[in-house]
Write a protein that holds these residues in place. Structure first.
Motif, PDB file in Angstrom:
ATOM      1  N   PRO A 223       0.945  -1.327   0.036  1.00  0.00           N
ATOM      2  CA  PRO A 223       0.143   0.075  -0.007  1.00  0.00           C
ATOM      3  C   PRO A 223       0.970   1.402  -0.064  1.00  0.00           C
ATOM      4  N   PHE A 224       0.192   2.444  -0.637  1.00  0.00           N
ATOM      5  CA  PHE A 224       0.966   3.607  -0.530  1.00  0.00           C
ATOM      6  C   PHE A 224      -0.143   4.631  -0.874  1.00  0.00           C
ATOM      7  N   TYR A 225       0.183   5.830  -0.828  1.00  0.00           N
ATOM      8  CA  TYR A 225      -0.912   7.024  -1.263  1.00  0.00           C
ATOM      9  C   TYR A 225       0.177   7.775  -2.213  1.00  0.00           C
ATOM     10  N   GLU A 226      -0.634   8.818  -3.164  1.00  0.00           N
ATOM     11  CA  GLU A 226       0.071   9.650  -3.990  1.00  0.00           C
ATOM     12  C   GLU A 226      -0.415  11.050  -4.047  1.00  0.00           C
ATOM     13  N   LEU A 227       0.549  11.930  -4.136  1.00  0.00           N
ATOM     14  CA  LEU A 227       0.273  13.384  -4.506  1.00  0.00           C
ATOM     15  C   LEU A 227       0.728  13.569  -5.815  1.00  0.00           C
ATOM     16  N   GLU A 228      -0.020  14.312  -6.712  1.00  0.00           N
ATOM     17  CA  GLU A 228       0.515  14.251  -8.229  1.00  0.00           C
ATOM     18  C   GLU A 228       0.181  15.751  -8.507  1.00  0.00           C
ATOM     19  N   SER A 229       1.107  16.302  -9.484  1.00  0.00           N
ATOM     20  CA  SER A 229       0.905  17.449 -10.090  1.00  0.00           C
ATOM     21  C   SER A 229       1.039  17.421 -11.637  1.00  0.00           C
ATOM     22  N   ASN A 230       0.374  18.212 -12.039  1.00  0.00           N
ATOM     23  CA  ASN A 230       0.647  18.281 -13.758  1.00  0.00           C
ATOM     24  C   ASN A 230       0.880  19.606 -14.177  1.00  0.00           C
ATOM     25  N   SER A 231       1.594  19.735 -15.325  1.00  0.00           N
ATOM     26  CA  SER A 231       2.007  21.034 -16.175  1.00  0.00           C
ATOM     27  C   SER A 231       0.869  21.288 -17.056  1.00  0.00           C
ATOM     28  N   SER A 232       0.670  22.664 -17.448  1.00  0.00           N
ATOM     29  CA  SER A 232      -0.175  23.004 -18.398  1.00  0.00           C
ATOM     30  C   SER A 232       0.447  22.593 -19.826  1.00  0.00           C
ATOM     31  N   VAL A 233       0.247  22.635 -21.050  1.00  0.00           N
ATOM     32  CA  VAL A 233       0.913  22.337 -22.268  1.00  0.00           C
ATOM     33  C   VAL A 233       0.636  23.505 -23.128  1.00  0.00           C
ATOM     34  N   LYS A 234       1.638  23.656 -24.091  1.00  0.00           N
ATOM     35  CA  LYS A 234       1.737  24.592 -25.247  1.00  0.00           C
ATOM     36  C   LYS A 234       2.302  24.050 -26.487  1.00  0.00           C
ATOM     37  N   ALA A 235       1.765  24.747 -27.723  1.00  0.00           N
ATOM     38  CA  ALA A 235       2.107  24.456 -28.985  1.00  0.00           C
ATOM     39  C   ALA A 235       3.708  24.885 -29.133  1.00  0.00           C
ATOM     40  N   LEU A 236       4.620  24.070 -28.767  1.00  0.00           N
ATOM     41  CA  LEU A 236       5.895  24.598 -28.783  1.00  0.00           C
ATOM     42  C   LEU A 236       6.490  24.569 -30.210  1.00  0.00           C
ATOM     43  N   LYS A 237       7.337  25.573 -30.426  1.00  0.00           N
ATOM     44  CA  LYS A 237       8.004  25.711 -31.794  1.00  0.00           C
ATOM     45  C   LYS A 237       9.497  24.958 -31.125  1.00  0.00           C
ATOM     46  N   GLU A 238      10.152  24.619 -32.621  1.00  0.00           N
ATOM     47  CA  GLU A 238      11.383  24.084 -32.104  1.00  0.00           C
ATOM     48  C   GLU A 238      12.508  24.929 -31.369  1.00  0.00           C
ATOM     49  N   GLY A 239      12.799  24.451 -30.324  1.00  0.00           N
ATOM     50  CA  GLY A 239      13.898  24.838 -29.303  1.00  0.00           C
ATOM     51  C   GLY A 239      13.065  25.626 -28.247  1.00  0.00           C
ATOM     52  N   GLU A 240      11.635  25.633 -28.340  1.00  0.00           N
ATOM     53  CA  GLU A 240      10.906  26.181 -27.049  1.00  0.00           C
ATOM     54  C   GLU A 240      10.841  24.926 -26.060  1.00  0.00           C
ATOM     55  N   ALA A 241      10.446  25.390 -24.794  1.00  0.00           N
ATOM     56  CA  ALA A 241      10.115  24.456 -23.646  1.00  0.00           C
ATOM     57  C   ALA A 241       8.905  24.672 -22.720  1.00  0.00           C
ATOM     58  N   ILE A 242       8.663  23.645 -22.175  1.00  0.00           N
ATOM     59  CA  ILE A 242       7.613  23.727 -21.014  1.00  0.00           C
ATOM     60  C   ILE A 242       8.458  23.471 -19.632  1.00  0.00           C
ATOM     61  N   THR A 243       8.131  24.262 -18.626  1.00  0.00           N
ATOM     62  CA  THR A 243       8.911  24.020 -17.364  1.00  0.00           C
ATOM     63  C   THR A 243       7.705  23.906 -16.435  1.00  0.00           C
ATOM     64  N   HIS A 244       8.131  22.749 -15.446  1.00  0.00           N
ATOM     65  CA  HIS A 244       7.226  22.532 -14.164  1.00  0.00           C
ATOM     66  C   HIS A 244       7.915  22.316 -13.163  1.00  0.00           C
ATOM     67  N   ARG A 245       7.589  23.294 -12.159  1.00  0.00           N
ATOM     68  CA  ARG A 245       8.200  23.259 -10.736  1.00  0.00           C
ATOM     69  C   ARG A 245       7.499  22.622  -9.762  1.00  0.00           C
ATOM     70  N   GLN A 246       7.987  21.956  -8.823  1.00  0.00           N
ATOM     71  CA  GLN A 246       7.153  21.309  -7.532  1.00  0.00           C
ATOM     72  C   GLN A 246       8.110  21.287  -6.669  1.00  0.00           C
ATOM     73  N   SER A 247       7.745  21.826  -5.126  1.00  0.00           N
ATOM     74  CA  SER A 247       8.493  21.477  -3.975  1.00  0.00           C
ATOM     75  C   SER A 247       7.612  20.781  -3.191  1.00  0.00           C
ATOM     76  N   THR A 248       8.305  19.850  -2.389  1.00  0.00           N
ATOM     77  CA  THR A 248       7.803  18.892  -1.579  1.00  0.00           C
ATOM     78  C   THR A 248       8.481  19.232  -0.111  1.00  0.00           C
ATOM     79  N   PHE A 249       7.617  19.188   0.917  1.00  0.00           N
ATOM     80  CA  PHE A 249       7.784  19.615   2.160  1.00  0.00           C
ATOM     81  C   PHE A 249       7.324  18.813   3.186  1.00  0.00           C
ATOM     82  N   HIS A 250       8.211  18.503   4.217  1.00  0.00           N
ATOM     83  CA  HIS A 250       7.795  17.495   5.339  1.00  0.00           C
ATOM     84  C   HIS A 250       8.050  18.274   6.717  1.00  0.00           C
TER      85      HIS A 250
END
Length: 413
Positions: free
Chosen positions: A358-385
């Motif tokens: 057994p386990f449980y999960e916390l999940e986050s997703n990024s938004s998406v974009k129509a990227l041209k060549e050389g462009e990027a999407i970036t997604h940051r997440q911080s986890t605290f205990h």
């Protein structure tokens, strides 16, 4: 002869010191290897037996540590706020790792933050081949996010960065040529306070890290009609009968909360409670259930609280309330860009009686974009205990999640 005594004594003391240091190192290793199950030292010794393990420490606190495994796509396997003797927060699939064998469909090694790509289902899925039925027999996690090792290109005592070039094809036949970058960095207490909007906190032990994840388009322009890729971060944690997931949501852009709670059938009312713009989900690892919150209703934080051990966990992630998010349900979609920003999952037995966790999960997703060549999407997440003084934990929970610690502990009683 007397003139030589100090030299001889110094040499003897140095030799004794070296012997003492060697014994100390040996004792520390032996101690780590014999730590009780559930401690960071136990998990560190276990993981080192099977894989290269990168151990990171916070710049201002050597006891706040995390273990990162390059062979598992640079995932954070577990962390602790109290060194080897402290609680180990991530869920680890000991049996699978120990077996040394790969499993069909997916290798659930565990880990409290792993890198995946979305979408999982639908006409732009990267988990099903073109024309296949959306069922378990055909579902296959791409090797890129399952069994391929990521190369570390930068590292120091508190951070490590990975990079890999790859190609991946979706259900509609679109081939993506991409570069993936993933950096994990430990946070100081000052960083934690700034990110969460907290005053300097006392009375708790704390550990936190941030991951910065990017996907760069190295090929043809991405187009909505042929599909796009999103970044999906999933964290697997240790469940208990006294653990509750907390997901606050917003009514600013939608009066009716945009929440999906029937991924695996309707969740019983004694396991899911929605009250005062906060969703509570039981995280005991005994009933398979999943929720999703759309970007217009999600907030950029979620968490969990183990009332038995007094452990408060929080994730904070990039959120675009007006953005497009990939939909991942196992079906063709009318709108494939109407997906979730946040998901939470409680493990449970499958119909055949088997269970990964057994386990449980916390999940986050990024938004998406129509990227041209050389462009990027970036997604940051911080986890605290956080763990320690209940009043201090309560102050953090109220400020960040908008809920009282006692309320969390009582919600399912």
């Amino acid at each position: 002869m007397k003139a030589h005594y100090p030299v001889l004594l110094t040499a003897m003391m140095a030799a004794e010191g070296c012997s003492s240091d060697h014994k100390s190192d040996h004792n520390q290793l032996e101690t780590a290897q014999t730590q009780a199950a559930g401690t960071f030292g136990h998990d560190l010794a276990f993981l080192k037996k099977y894989q290269e393990a990168v151990v990171l420490s916070a710049p201002d606190n050597a006891e706040a540590q995390a273990i990162v495994i390059p062979a598992y796509q640079g995932r954070v396997m577990t962390s602790t706020a109290d060194g080897n003797v402290g609680n180990s927060y991530g869920w680890i699939n000991y049996k699978l790792i120990e077996s040394g064998q790969y499993r069909p469909h997916m290798n659930g090694f565990g880990g409290e933050e792993r890198f995946w790509l979305s979408p999982e289902g639908g006409q732009f899925s990267v988990y099903f081949k073109k024309g296949q039925r959306f069922d378990f027999e055909n579902w296959q996690t791409p090797a890129l996010i399952d069994t391929v090792a990521y190369k570390a290109i930068e590292s120091d005592a508190s951070s490590v960065k990975f990079q890999i070039d790859a190609m991946i094809e979706n259900y509609s036949g679109k081939t993506f040529v991409i570069a993936i970058s993933r950096k994990i960095e430990m946070l100081t207490k000052e960083n934690m306070a700034d990110l969460l909007g907290l005053p300097a906190f006392n009375g708790v032990k704390a550990v936190a890290y941030r991951s910065i994840n990017s996907v760069t388009n190295k090929g043809e322009e991405w187009k909505p009609e042929t599909g796009m890729l999103g970044i999906w971060l999933l964290g697997m944690f240790r469940p208990s009968d006294q653990t509750t997931i907390i997901a606050p949501f917003s009514r600013a852009l939608s009066e009716k909360p945009l929440i999906t709670d029937d991924y695996f059938g309707k969740i019983p009312s004694d396991r899911l409670v929605i009250k005062d713009s906060i969703l509570f989900l039981k995280a005991d690892g005994k009933h398979r259930s999943k929720i999703g919150i759309a970007p217009k209703s999600a907030r950029n934080v979620a968490g969990s609280y183990d009332a038995g051990k007094g452990i408060l966990t929080i994730i904070q992630y990039d959120l675009d309330p007006q953005g497009r998010y990939m939909k991942s349900t196992w079906e063709l979609h009318k709108d494939p860009y109407d997906g979730d920003a946040l998901n939470a999952y409680n493990d449970g037995k499958l119909a055949d009686g088997t269970q990964m966790g057994p386990f449980y999960e916390l999940e986050s997703n990024s938004s998406v974009k129509a990227l041209k060549e050389g462009e990027a999407i970036t997604h940051r997440q911080s986890t605290f205990h956080f763990e320690g003084d209940k009043a201090a934990l309560n102050a953090i929970a109220q400020k960040v999640l908008g809920v009282n610690i006692d309320q969390i502990g009582e919600i399912f009683k």
